[in-house]
Scaffold this motif. Structure first.
Motif, short mmCIF file in Angstrom:
data_model
loop_
_atom_site.label_atom_id
_atom_site.label_comp_id
_atom_site.label_asym_id
_atom_site.label_seq_id
_atom_site.Cartn_x
_atom_site.Cartn_y
_atom_site.Cartn_z
N GLU A 80 1.06 -1.16 0.03
CA GLU A 80 -0.06 0.09 0.15
C GLU A 80 0.82 1.35 0.13
OE1 GLU A 80 -3.96 1.49 2.38
OE2 GLU A 80 -2.18 0.81 3.60
N VAL A 81 0.66 2.20 -0.79
CA VAL A 81 1.38 3.37 -1.00
C VAL A 81 0.34 4.67 -1.25
CG1 VAL A 81 3.62 2.21 -1.89
CG2 VAL A 81 1.73 3.18 -3.39
N TYR A 82 1.19 5.58 -0.52
CA TYR A 82 0.28 6.97 -1.09
C TYR A 82 1.22 7.63 -1.74
CZ TYR A 82 -2.31 11.13 -0.47
OH TYR A 82 -2.93 12.52 -0.60
N ARG A 83 0.58 8.00 -2.94
CA ARG A 83 1.35 8.79 -3.83
C ARG A 83 0.93 10.34 -3.72
NH1 ARG A 83 -0.19 5.92 -9.05
NH2 ARG A 83 -2.18 6.36 -8.59
N GLU A 84 1.76 11.19 -2.96
CA GLU A 84 1.37 12.47 -2.61
C GLU A 84 1.24 13.30 -3.88
OE1 GLU A 84 0.66 15.51 -0.26
OE2 GLU A 84 1.27 13.72 0.44
N ARG A 85 1.93 13.24 -4.92
CA ARG A 85 1.98 13.88 -6.01
C ARG A 85 0.30 14.06 -6.74
NH1 ARG A 85 4.24 11.65 -10.08
NH2 ARG A 85 2.76 12.02 -11.78
N ARG A 86 -0.26 12.84 -6.80
CA ARG A 86 -1.52 12.53 -7.32
C ARG A 86 -2.37 12.46 -6.18
NH1 ARG A 86 -1.11 7.84 -11.80
NH2 ARG A 86 -2.84 9.23 -12.51
N GLN A 87 -2.13 12.61 -4.99
CA GLN A 87 -3.11 12.42 -3.81
C GLN A 87 -3.85 11.44 -3.93
OE1 GLN A 87 -5.60 16.18 -3.88
NE2 GLN A 87 -3.74 17.39 -3.78
N SER A 88 -3.21 10.19 -4.02
CA SER A 88 -3.70 8.93 -4.45
C SER A 88 -3.09 7.64 -3.70
CB SER A 88 -3.83 8.46 -5.93
OG SER A 88 -4.02 7.34 -6.10
N TYR A 89 -3.95 6.89 -3.02
CA TYR A 89 -3.38 5.45 -2.52
C TYR A 89 -3.57 4.77 -3.64
CZ TYR A 89 -3.73 7.05 2.44
OH TYR A 89 -3.51 7.54 3.63
N LYS A 90 -2.46 3.57 -3.62
CA LYS A 90 -2.54 2.53 -4.60
C LYS A 90 -2.49 1.26 -3.59
CE LYS A 90 0.21 0.50 -8.36
NZ LYS A 90 0.47 -0.61 -7.94
N LEU A 91 -3.31 0.31 -3.94
CA LEU A 91 -3.40 -0.76 -2.77
C LEU A 91 -3.12 -2.20 -3.78
CD1 LEU A 91 -3.84 -1.95 -0.14
CD2 LEU A 91 -6.15 -1.88 -0.42
#
Length: 130
Positions: free
Chosen positions: A36-47
């Motif tokens: 699980e990562v939070y991509r700050e630039r896209r304001q998006s989680y990716k699970l």
């Protein structure tokens, strides 16, 4: 005809409420979290989620995703189907988790039973008895 395709690598799903969908796919459906990562630039989680050892779903959150028609007969990707050994037990598990299912149908070509249900965003999902 030879093709360079080997298998389906993953399916990407964009959800409207990340925490609700994360609980649904992990808690109700039992998929395992790979990362699980939070991509700050896209304001998006990716699970990244798996069934057993098989990487299967990327669950994304994006701010304000546009809606999409989501019935099994809508144009576009029709649904995502999960194989189950015991359809009745799988349906009971969903019902125990307050997930409604459609009446069981029988595939006219294979004779196998299946049913549809929806994820928290209304994405049509299928259980197919193998």
């Amino acid at each position: 005809m030879n093709t360079p395709l080997q298998a389906v690598h993953h399916i990407a799903i964009i959800c409207s409420d990340y925490e609700v969908s994360k609980r649904f796919y992990t808690g109700v459906l039992g998929l395992h979290i790979i990362r699980e990562v939070y991509r700050e630039r896209r304001q998006s989680y990716k699970l990244d989620l798996a069934i057993g050892d098989h990487y299967i779903i990327e669950l994304f959150s994006f701010p304000y995703p546009p809606p999409r028609p989501s019935t099994p007969e809508a144009c576009g990707l029709r649904h995502l189907a999960f194989a189950v050994n015991n359809l009745d037990a799988a349906i009971q598990h969903l019902h125990n988790n307050d997930v409604a299912t459609e009446p069981v149908r029988v595939d006219e070509y294979t004779g196998k039973r299946f049913t549809f249900f929806k994820d928290p965003d209304g994405l049509p999902l299928e259980l197919y008895e193998v």
